[in-house]
Design a protein around this motif. Structure first.
Motif, short mmCIF file in Angstrom:
data_model
loop_
_atom_site.label_atom_id
_atom_site.label_comp_id
_atom_site.label_asym_id
_atom_site.label_seq_id
_atom_site.Cartn_x
_atom_site.Cartn_y
_atom_site.Cartn_z
N THR A 1 -4.32 5.33 -2.20
CA THR A 1 -3.78 4.01 -2.56
C THR A 1 -2.35 4.17 -3.04
O THR A 1 -1.44 3.46 -2.59
N THR A 2 -2.15 5.10 -3.95
CA THR A 2 -0.82 5.37 -4.47
C THR A 2 0.13 5.77 -3.36
O THR A 2 1.28 5.33 -3.30
N LYS A 3 -0.36 6.59 -2.44
CA LYS A 3 0.47 7.07 -1.35
C LYS A 3 0.94 5.92 -0.47
O LYS A 3 2.12 5.83 -0.10
N LEU A 4 0.02 5.04 -0.11
CA LEU A 4 0.36 3.91 0.74
C LEU A 4 1.34 2.97 0.04
O LEU A 4 2.37 2.59 0.60
N LEU A 5 1.01 2.58 -1.18
CA LEU A 5 1.85 1.64 -1.89
C LEU A 5 3.25 2.20 -2.14
O LEU A 5 4.24 1.49 -2.08
N ARG A 6 3.32 3.49 -2.42
CA ARG A 6 4.61 4.10 -2.71
C ARG A 6 5.49 4.17 -1.47
O ARG A 6 6.71 4.00 -1.55
N SER A 7 4.88 4.41 -0.31
CA SER A 7 5.68 4.62 0.90
C SER A 7 5.89 3.36 1.72
O SER A 7 6.71 3.35 2.64
#
Length: 283
Positions: free
Chosen positions: A268-274
């Motif tokens: 989730t963090t990866k998607l939202l961050r990128s």
């Protein structure tokens, strides 16, 4: 479920973008818009422990002073929140939406959102929190809200741009089919061309599932393009968004397939961050 709720924690560029997307969504759905600011419990000062060897009279005096300071600080925070909401209100085109309301509440953000959930049609939040120093920083509450609140969530990213094409990450699961049904039934994305992406091999089954998805959206009046692409889910999604020039990514919030697992845990963090475009997460 009737209103669009925009979460405003401080009036910075993120808040401006949240207001813009919430305004756009309110116009698209002709739904009332509420600008929400929550004064959280942790914003209140922690009272000192004065139960030690301080004399009774001095201790009572200090407690009175602390109580007075708490009251003053509470008044200041309430006024700060009121002014913040007034600034946010100026950002909204009140002539284009059914109605506009500002709402200030106390307590935990998620508890307040759950309390408002029954009347919420769409929740709009910024990816960056009030203390973000980088555009890829994720607000401290966002993941918890995604996991808890059962309403559609539009997550704003960077500057506002009214979507001219949106992309659905699709895997033919029951959840993904519900996403299609909700998109087809909602006025939010009506009139905007759609691209449906599946990640995996181009098998007969996948092609048939993609064809069915296309038919569902076309029956609702959408102009639809589709494709199946192989590779790592995150890379494929981001590259396809660029290739088809999509301004919005639509996904189911949770699940067990490859695409839906992409929104669980650290991914989730990866998607939202990128992400370079806003995300619409549906249940």
């Amino acid at each position: 479920m009737s209103q669009v709720i925009a979460c405003i924690d401080t009036f910075n560029h993120t808040a401006e973008t949240v207001c813009d997307y919430a305004n756009w969504a309110s116009v698209q759905m002709q739904a009332p818009l509420t600008l929400l600011h929550v004064l959280e419990k942790n914003e209140a000062p922690v009272k000192a422990n004065l139960s030690g060897s301080i004399g009774l009279g001095a201790r009572e005096h200090l407690l009175e002073e602390l109580s007075s300071l708490d009251e003053q600080r509470s008044k200041i925070l309430r006024e700060q929140g009121r002014l913040l909401l007034e600034e946010a209100k100026k950002r909204v085109d009140v002539t284009a939406i059914p109605s506009l309301e500002t709402l200030q509440r106390h307590g935990d953000l998620i508890e307040n959102l759950l309390d408002l959930e029954a009347s919420t049609r769409l929740l709009v939040m910024g990816r960056e929190g009030s203390h973000a120093h980088e555009t890829s920083h994720i607000g401290s509450h966002l993941e918890s809200v995604i996991r808890t609140v059962q309403r559609p969530i539009l997550i704003s990213v960077s500057d506002f741009k009214a979507p001219s094409r949106f992309m659905i990450a699709y895997d033919a699961s029951p959840t993904a089919k519900k996403v299609l049904e909700r998109v087809a039934a909602s006025p939010l994305l009506k009139g905007i061309p759609c691209f449906v992406l599946m990640v995996g091999a181009k098998t007969e089954t996948q092609l048939e599932q993609l064809s069915e998805a296309k038919q569902t959206l076309e029956k609702a009046g959408f102009l639809v393009e589709t494709d199946i692409r192989a590779g790592e889910v995150d890379s494929v999604i981001h590259q396809t968004l660029k290739d088809v020039e999509a301004d919005l990514l639509v996904m189911g919030a949770y699940g067990h397939s490859r695409i839906r697992q992409f929104l669980v845990g650290s991914t989730t963090t990866k998607l939202l961050r990128s992400a370079q475009v806003p995300l619409l997460l549906l249940r």
